[in-house]
Every structure is written in structure tokens, then in C-alpha cells.
Design an enzyme around this catalytic site. Structure first.
Site, PDB file in Angstrom:
ATOM      1  N   HIS A 194       0.817  -1.216   0.000  1.00  0.00           N
ATOM      2  CA  HIS A 194       0.000   0.000   0.000  1.00  0.00           C
ATOM      3  C   HIS A 194       0.851   1.266   0.000  1.00  0.00           C
ATOM      4  O   HIS A 194       0.331   2.365  -0.241  1.00  0.00           O
ATOM      5  CB  HIS A 194      -0.980  -0.005   1.190  1.00  0.00           C
ATOM      6  CG  HIS A 194      -0.366   0.380   2.498  1.00  0.00           C
ATOM      7  ND1 HIS A 194       0.104  -0.540   3.412  1.00  0.00           N
ATOM      8  CD2 HIS A 194      -0.156   1.600   3.066  1.00  0.00           C
ATOM      9  CE1 HIS A 194       0.570   0.093   4.476  1.00  0.00           C
ATOM     10  NE2 HIS A 194       0.425   1.386   4.294  1.00  0.00           N
ATOM     11  N   ASP A 245       0.017  -7.578   1.845  1.00  0.00           N
ATOM     12  CA  ASP A 245       0.494  -6.192   1.786  1.00  0.00           C
ATOM     13  C   ASP A 245       2.030  -6.179   1.803  1.00  0.00           C
ATOM     14  O   ASP A 245       2.659  -5.839   2.815  1.00  0.00           O
ATOM     15  CB  ASP A 245      -0.073  -5.413   2.980  1.00  0.00           C
ATOM     16  CG  ASP A 245       0.139  -3.913   2.858  1.00  0.00           C
ATOM     17  OD1 ASP A 245       0.554  -3.461   1.774  1.00  0.00           O
ATOM     18  OD2 ASP A 245      -0.109  -3.196   3.844  1.00  0.00           O
ATOM     19  N   SER A 343       4.374   3.205   7.888  1.00  0.00           N
ATOM     20  CA  SER A 343       4.017   2.054   7.062  1.00  0.00           C
ATOM     21  C   SER A 343       5.179   1.602   6.191  1.00  0.00           C
ATOM     22  O   SER A 343       5.948   2.415   5.675  1.00  0.00           O
ATOM     23  CB  SER A 343       2.822   2.395   6.168  1.00  0.00           C
ATOM     24  OG  SER A 343       1.652   2.547   6.925  1.00  0.00           O
TER      25      SER A 343
END
Length: 404
Positions: A194, A245, A343
Site C-alpha cells: 500500500h 500487503d 508504514s
């Protein structure tokens, strides 16, 4: 006598009613656009707009020579900034968006528990890589500082040499760092899928070996920056879901290994026998705060999947709940958490070296994926690296993988 009569006559004429009426007509013509002679005049011109110059600093007793020096410095400074901005724009305009590929090694894309020999396979790979490190391959990893940074610990230069900051090219042709990653080989960085498309922006470069992303005066010999040539998304990744992910970023040029920039080892076992893990990033330290742009770390405790599923609310992006290809972790003591901007960064084991040698070996067990509001008390969710170990190896080390 004649002179006196003449003067008296002039006075009478000046003060006569006829002369008064003529003076009134002249005065009226001055207050209108039609003069006494009856010829129209053009409308008056607007007042001249003279630009105002910025005020000079309020220094006492400016002398002419001081004014000249100030003006000269100001001119050179403005010219220098203009040249620097133009140079940066040229560099950014020459940056090409990396190629996106979501079909690499599809045959190895299905997540699975790694085979028992995979840990030894990767041990051999990283032992070979260590021989290429600059200087002694057994350089001690530095200890972190004890400085508290809003609940986290500041990281020392070289403490986590695998940490990477992903730079995104914005619509204003500027670089912003919005995600993290981990260096795993001279050419590859591993991150969250992502992170490869954030609000329409794409990562175009990666920076290594840096603590403060905003410090322009940081030692230029330590940080290394590389352009991303290819973004490899996991074939099963779906942008509307939290599963799979994980992504690989191929660098245009290889990294030069130093004590400040080195790869992290991949944890190739399904079981993680140590409950204590570490994570880090340049992001926010709590919800709704701006990213710190400073590398900080925190330690967490692994959470069992059953407990994690009970703690996290239902999420339409995770319809199956937390699954075996994911890891949960939280801070039971201080309620610290990863947050926006972290992230893609690592979840890792810091294991002390054997044979009485100082320092640690770092093993990547997870990738920061998602979670609830920072500091909410809920566990954070991470992509389990070992579930994708064959897919990673088939791309990063294809020749070695054939001999696995």
C-alpha cells in the site's frame, strides 16, 4: 493726475459685476471637465503606482557602505536560491516514474509456511553478503540513545543501517517521505504494497543511512540515495484489502555497504520463538500529529492471532479477520504504537551475537501494514515475511533460489 485717474479706472473694472461674473465662470470651469473656452478635456490619468520595496532590517545607523554590502549580499543570496531551486526542478523533472509489475514470480506467490531448510539457505546468502561490507564485517551495531522522543527512543546513526525512507514525487515536483522500508540486498528494498501508491503519489527514490530527513547539513558521506527503477507488487495484493500487503522495490544502482547502510536478514522460519520485537520509522508519534521526520524506535510484544482478532473491530478491508500471513504486536506497558508515516517499515528481532561477540543481528519478521487509531490500545497488524519467503527469493536471488 492722469496716472491717478488710470489706476482708479482699473480698480473699478476689476471690481465691476462683469469682471466678477467672468471670474466665476473661470472658477466653475476649473471644477469641471469643460474649460472656460468650451473645449472638453480628457479624463484625468490614474495615479502612478510605484511598487514598494521590502523594508530593510531595522539596524541602527545604516551607513552608505553598509547599505551597499547588504544589497550585494541580498542579491547574491536571491540568485543562489533561484539557481538551487532551478537545479532541483531539473533533477525532479528528469525522474521517471518506476515501472510497476504485479505479475512477477506468480508461481511462488501463494503464501505458505517456509520449508525448514530456508533459514540455513538465507544464512548462507547473508554470510556471502557480509563479505562485501566495507571494513570489518563484524562491526558492532550501535546502541540507541536513551533520549525520550514522545514515548519513543531516538535512533543513533548506524544503529539500524537497513532502515530506508521512501521518497514520493508530489504534483508540485517535490519529494516527500511518506513510508519506510528495509534494505535486504544491494538492489532491493522490501516494503508494504500500500506504500507504492499513496494519495496518487508514487515512490521514486529511497534514502538510507539518515536519521533526520529534514537536516540538510547532515554528513553527506553517510546517507545514500537511490532511484527506484521498478515497483514489484505481490501478485495477490488487492488495494481494497489488507492481505498480501508486501512489495519489492528494485534500485537503479546498487547500494554501497558501509557501517551506516547494510541489509537486514530475513527471518525464514514460520515460528517466532521470541516475544519481544522492535519497530521504527520516521512517522508520527501519535494520532493526528505531523510526521517527525526523525528516526525513532519502540519495542513491542507479539500478540496471538486469536487475541488479536478479538481485540480488533470488524473491518471490511479484512473480511477474514487476521490470518496466518499476518502478525500482531502491541505495547502492553506504555501503549505506544506505529503511526502514520511508519508504514512499510520493519518489525524485527534484535538478537545478540553468539560466541561472546558484542552487538546484534537483526532479522526482519514483519512489515508495518495497518492498525486502528495510533495509541488506541489495539494491536498493530504486520505482514508476516516468512509466508512470502519463496516469492521474495525467486526475485531477489533467482540463482540461489534455483539451488534451494
Amino acid at each position: 493726475m492722469k496716472t491717478i485717474v488710470t489706476i482708479f479706472s482699473v480698480i473699478l473694472i476689476i471690481h465691476s459685476p462683469l469682471a466678477q461674473r467672468r471670474r466665476n465662470r473661470i472658477q466653475n470651469s476649473r471644477n469641471s471637465n469643460v474649460p472656460f473656452f468650451g473645449i472638453p478635456t480628457p479624463p484625468p490619468l490614474p495615479p502612478l503606482q510605484i511598487p514598494t520595496l521590502p523594508a530593510l532590517p531595522s539596524l541602527p545607523l545604516w551607513q552608505p557602505d553598509q547599505m551597499d554590502i547588504f544589497n550585494s549580499i541580498q542579491f547574491e543570496l536571491n540568485k543562489g536560491w533561484a539557481m538551487l531551486e532551478e537545479l532541483q526542478n531539473q533533477v525532479l523533472q528528469n525522474l521517471r516514474l518506476p515501472i510497476h509489475d504485479s505479475q512477477r514470480s506468480v508461481e511462488y506467490a501463494r503464501p505458505r509456511k517456509p520449508k525448514p531448510q530456508r533459514q540455513q539457505n538465507f544464512y548462507n546468502i547473508y554470510r556471502s553478503l557480509e563479505k562485501s561490507y566495507s571494513g570489518n564485517s563484524d562491526v558492532d551495531e550501535l546502541q540507541g540513545t536513551t533520549d525520550d522522543f514522545d514515548g519513543r527512543s531516538l535512533v543513533a546513526p548506524g544503529q539500524y543501517p537497513h532502515m530506508a525512507a521512501l521518497g514520493f514525487l508530489t504534483t508540485e515536483n517535490r519529494i516527500e517521505y511518506k513510508c519506510g522500508g528495509s534494505l535486504i540486498s544491494p538492489y532491493y528494498v522490501i516494503t508494504a504494497a500500500h506504500c507504492c501508491q499513496v494519495n496518487g503519489d508514487t515512490p521514486v527514490l529511497v534514502k538510507f543511512g539518515i536519521i533526520n530527513l529534514k537536516d540538510e547539513n547532515e554528513n553527506s558521506e553517510i546517507p545514500q540515495t537511490r532511484i527506484i527503477s521498478e515497483v514489484i507488487l505481490h501478485p495477490l495484493y488487492n488495494t481494497s484489502l489488507h492481505y498480501h500487503d508486501i512489495a519489492l522495490l528494485r534500485l537503479q544502482e546498487p547500494i554501497v555497504f558501509t557501517r551506516f547502510v547494510r541489509p537486514i536478514r530475513l527471518w525464514a522460519l514460520d515460528r517466532i520463538p521470541y516475544p519481544h520485537v522492535f519497530t521504527m520509522g520516521y512517522g508520527s508519534t501519535s494520532f493526528a500529529k505531523a510526521p517527525t521526520n526523525i528516526l525513532t524506535e519502540l519495542d513491542l510484544t507479539l500478540v496471538r492471532l486469536q487475541e488479536c482478532n478479538q481485540a480488533l473491530p470488524a473491518d471490511e478491508s479484512a473480511p477474514e479477520g487476521i490470518v496466518e500471513t499476518q502478525i500482531c504486536a502491541k505495547d502492553y506497558v506504555h501503549n505506544r504504537d506505529t503511526c502514520q508515516g511508519d508504514s512499510g517499515g520493519p518489525l524485527q528481532l534484535n538478537l545478540r551475537r553468539r560466541s561472546n561477540r558484542p552487538g546484534f543481528r537483526f532479522y526482519l519478521v514483519g512489515i508495518i501494514s495497518y492498525g486502528e487509531v495510533c495509541g488506541s490500545g489495539s494491536p498493530g497488524v504486520y505482514t508476516r515475511v516468512s509466508s512470502y519467503i519463496d516469492w521474495i527469493a525467486s526475485i531477489v536471488w533467482p540463482e540461489d533460489f534455483q539451488n534451494f
